[in-house]
Design a protein around this motif. Structure first.
Motif, PDB file in Angstrom:
ATOM      1  N   MET A  17      42.210  55.489  37.671  1.00 44.84           N
ATOM      2  CA  MET A  17      40.642  55.262  37.226  1.00 44.84           C
ATOM      3  C   MET A  17      40.062  54.977  38.644  1.00 44.84           C
ATOM      4  SD  MET A  17      40.548  52.706  33.982  1.00 44.84           S
ATOM      5  CE  MET A  17      41.461  51.154  34.716  1.00 44.84           C
ATOM      6  N   THR A  39      44.698  47.627  42.329  1.00 41.28           N
ATOM      7  CA  THR A  39      43.864  48.333  42.972  1.00 41.28           C
ATOM      8  C   THR A  39      44.504  48.692  44.549  1.00 41.28           C
ATOM      9  OG1 THR A  39      42.858  46.226  44.365  1.00 41.28           O
ATOM     10  CG2 THR A  39      42.222  46.565  41.994  1.00 41.28           C
ATOM     11  N   LEU A  68      47.838  46.760  36.630  1.00 38.09           N
ATOM     12  CA  LEU A  68      46.828  47.272  37.114  1.00 38.09           C
ATOM     13  C   LEU A  68      46.550  47.073  38.291  1.00 38.09           C
ATOM     14  CD1 LEU A  68      44.091  48.709  36.033  1.00 38.09           C
ATOM     15  CD2 LEU A  68      43.116  46.347  35.740  1.00 38.09           C
ATOM     16  N   ASP A  97      38.772  59.125  35.019  1.00 32.64           N
ATOM     17  CA  ASP A  97      40.062  58.052  34.143  1.00 32.64           C
ATOM     18  C   ASP A  97      40.917  59.198  33.548  1.00 32.64           C
ATOM     19  OD1 ASP A  97      41.477  56.683  32.850  1.00 32.64           O
ATOM     20  OD2 ASP A  97      39.892  55.553  31.488  1.00 32.64           O
ATOM     21  N   LEU A 142      32.451  54.154  36.369  1.00 36.24           N
ATOM     22  CA  LEU A 142      33.955  55.017  36.177  1.00 36.24           C
ATOM     23  C   LEU A 142      33.605  56.377  36.542  1.00 36.24           C
ATOM     24  CD1 LEU A 142      36.638  53.816  35.502  1.00 36.24           C
ATOM     25  CD2 LEU A 142      36.593  54.666  33.179  1.00 36.24           C
ATOM     26  N   TYR A 186      43.776  51.532  40.080  1.00 38.21           N
ATOM     27  CA  TYR A 186      42.108  51.364  40.104  1.00 38.21           C
ATOM     28  C   TYR A 186      41.669  51.522  41.425  1.00 38.21           C
ATOM     29  CZ  TYR A 186      38.296  49.160  38.068  1.00 38.21           C
ATOM     30  OH  TYR A 186      36.670  48.898  37.543  1.00 38.21           O
ATOM     31  N   LYS A 228      35.709  47.257  42.427  1.00 39.02           N
ATOM     32  CA  LYS A 228      37.130  47.110  42.003  1.00 39.02           C
ATOM     33  C   LYS A 228      37.468  45.633  41.882  1.00 39.02           C
ATOM     34  CE  LYS A 228      39.010  48.830  45.415  1.00 39.02           C
ATOM     35  NZ  LYS A 228      38.302  49.538  46.684  1.00 39.02           N
TER      36      LYS A 228
END
Lengths: 364, 311
Positions: free
Chosen positions: A264, A249, A247, A274, A271, A91, A99
């Motif tokens: 993403m 960041t 997930l 993706d 967004l 992400y 984020k």
């Protein structure tokens, strides 16, 4: 009231709570993988689901003695995405893109201002503590460990607080200690650990209770190359062996390249992209570079468009060409018409790819 | 939330553990689900007390690993708080009465205030660190754990050295009880433990409310200290030496007067501050409950505002 606590019994009775713990372990193993019949409501659709999620902060600023200016900041603006069980998703986005706000909503720290959000079928903001059993969270810049106490104390507390069955706890701890090389660190107070050691300690702490999903907010920030590699390797293994959804960041695009199958991109709370990492290159019209070393200095060599010479420096020339095209034809063409000494291909820099996507979206 | 209720938490927990072990709920659901004692308010209280016990226990074990250090810091705590009383003794080397109260009576007030506050300080004195946690963002790490945040904040850095203050207050109180001239009645005897527990409860409520305020104003821990540490110092002296407005504020706004002034007036047979009716001496438990409820609401509002705005 269905208060149950196999672990609690185990705790009070020391080692004698073995049977209860063993039963619970078996049960856990079932629910963890494939939420068996009667288990937690199996999430329909994605495991993590966001539907038009918004987060609006009201920022007040003093503009006079009594006057205050109110301004609304949309940190997350109508965000929708779905993450399936077992996916590893990167992400990314610039600072202030939303984020961390997203992660905070996914973990139940922040309440969304609008939209629908579910993790494992749970509404994080309403059932924060229930969700806590299902998720593991690692904040890169602040530790969840107890700062002044030995590392092992944080783990022992998690054992009790999360009511992890004894056998399961020991198994998970042993595994983490081995894979993350924590053995020598267990009795060291957390504040004395180096950043890399602390990060490994944090990751272990987030995994002792077998979470279904692991959130990592900047997990490799400030780590040296070796520590980064170790963390990435561990995450890959975790996902492969346990099917844990990850997930993360990050600012470090190598994290994404080496760990995530999906990326993403978020900016201004929306967004932007993706999909797989390769697709990001296409979306950003990213280019690879062919570095050509000639025998002598020459004027820019002749290449078929869209390839083009972008730089000439003595006998060395740089040829940019679309990342989606094969280098073979271009190489053959260059080799046929020019006296070559050496050739190399450079992969695109994702940062510039993302910058391009931003530029495109904002100008469009 | 003194040591009493914490002990209760243990008992409640133990019962739950044996009652629910192996129940159907534990078999079909995961670790978290199995252990979740319902979403009822009472379930949350039980969970909170359990988390408090676990975290405080961790700090306790950690402290006790260095016994000498504990003994030293506890003694330091004892000596420092004892200086307050030494100041009073010095004062009484020059005077015979303060605000109409003789030394044993002052010592009585002092002991009650010291023990009540000491218990509250021991139990949840670390709560004034909340503002810092909000500022540096470490509060977030508490919000991802499966336990009420209040319990986690309250138990953080549980410091047994604070027993020093309790012990010091208890010694002064013990001496005062032998020295004061009181015609003990059953009512007065009942009032003694009631006062201490209620007083601790009122101070706990002040700690919680002050912490809740720090969600909004993160640098307010000094303001909080004025009410907690300042409050206990205030209560060491009789109400007669203070301005009427101050006594009013301490009675009706932040009801610290119910910690010792009012009930002690009954025990010592002194006129009540502000000419309050006699039955008010027996209201501290109710006041403590009301304060606890108000502080709990303030805490919830504070936490809710944090979760909607972030740091």
């Amino acid at each position: 009231m269905p208060h149950t606590t196999d672990t609690e019994a185990g705790e009070d009775a020391g080692g004698t709570g073995g049977t209860g713990a063993a039963e619970a372990t078996g049960a856990t193993a079932v629910t963890e993988r494939d939420a068996g019949p009667g288990g937690d409501p199996a999430p329909r659709g994605g495991f993590i689901e966001l539907n038009g999620v918004e987060k609006v902060f009201e920022v007040r600023r003093k503009t006079g003695l009594f006057r205050r200016e109110r301004r609304q900041v949309r940190a997350v603006d109508g965000l929708s995405f779905t993450v399936e069980r077992g996916e590893m998703v990167g992400y990314i986005g610039p600072n202030g893109a939303g984020k961390s706000t997203t992660i905070k909503m996914l973990t139940g720290i922040l309440t969304p201002s609008g939209g629908r959000l579910r993790v494992a079928g749970i509404d994080p903001s309403r059932e924060r503590t229930r969700l806590a059993h299902r998720i593991g969270v690692v904040f890169g810049q602040r530790t969840t460990l107890w700062w002044d106490l030995p590392l092992i104390d944080s783990y022992r507390l998690a054992h009790r607080m999360y009511r992890i069955p004894d056998a399961r706890y020991r198994e998970n701890l042993d595994r983490c200690v081995e894979l993350l090389q924590l053995g020598a660190l267990l009795d060291v107070p957390v504040r004395q650990l180096s950043l890399g050691q602390r990060m490994r300690g944090d990751i272990a702490a987030a995994l002792l209770h077998d979470p279904d999903v692991l959130y990592l907010d900047e997990p490799t920030i400030g780590l040296d190359v070796v520590s980064k590699a170790r963390v990435r390797e561990f995450l890959r293994e975790l996902n492969a062996e346990r099917g844990t959804t990850v997930l993360l960041t990050t600012h470090d695009l190598q994290d994404i390249e080496q760990v995530c199958s999906r990326v993403m991109v978020i900016d201004h709370g929306r967004l932007m992209y993706d999909g797989p990492l390769d697709g990001l290159h296409q979306a950003g019209e990213s280019e690879r570079t062919l570095v050509v070393d000639l025998e002598r200095e020459l004027p820019p060599i002749d290449v078929p468009p869209p390839a083009r010479v972008v730089r000439v420096e003595g006998p060395r020339q740089w040829v940019a060409f679309p990342a989606s095209e094969s280098a073979a034809a271009l190489v053959a063409r260059v080799a046929a018409g020019h006296p070559l000494v050496d050739l190399s291909v450079r992969e695109p820099d994702i940062e510039s790819v993302i910058a391009k996507i931003y530029a495109e979206r904002t100008s469009a | 939330m003194t040591r009493g209720p914490v002990g209760q938490g243990r008992a409640a927990d133990g019962t739950d553990g044996t009652g629910g072990a192996g129940g159907p709920g534990g078999v079909v659901t995961g670790i978290g689900e199995a252990a979740r004692p319902g979403d009822t308010g009472w379930g949350r209280v039980v969970e909170g007390l359990r988390a408090y016990r676990l975290i405080a226990g961790m700090w306790l074990r950690s402290t006790m690993a260095y016994r000498a250090s504990f003994a030293l810091t506890a003694f330091g705590n004892f000596a420092m708080t004892a200086l307050d009383f030494v100041a009073i003794l010095l004062m009484f080397s020059r005077i015979d009465a303060l605000g109409g109260y003789a030394l044993p009576e002052i010592a009585f007030l002092y002991g009650l205030s010291g023990v009540s506050f000491g218990l509250a300080d021991l139990a949840i004195g670390s709560m004034d660190r909340l503002g810092r946690r909000v500022r540096d963002g470490t509060l977030d790490t508490l919000l991802v754990r499966p336990a009420p945040v209040l319990a986690q904040v309250a138990a953080d850095r549980f410091a047994p050295r604070r027993l020093g203050r309790v012990l010091q207050g208890a010694l002064v109180l013990g001496w005062a009880l032998t020295a004061v001239d009181v015609a003990w009645t059953p009512g007065k005897l009942v009032l003694m433990p009631l006062m201490l527990v209620s007083g601790a409860g009122i101070f706990c409520a002040v700690f919680v409310a002050a912490a809740a305020f720090q969600f909004v104003a993160q640098d307010a821990s000094e303001v909080a200290n004025a009410f907690t540490y300042g409050g206990t110092t205030l209560l060491q002296y009789p109400p007669t030496v203070f301005a009427r407005e101050l006594v009013r504020g301490v009675t009706f706004v932040v009801p610290l007067a119910f910690v010792n002034w009012l009930p002690a007036s009954h025990v010592l047979g002194r006129p009540y501050p502000l000419d309050l009716p006699a039955w008010t001496a027996f209201t501290p438990p109710l006041v403590a409950l009301a304060c606890g409820a108000a502080a709990g609401l303030a805490w919830r509002a504070g936490l809710r505002s944090y979760r909607s705005t972030g740091s």
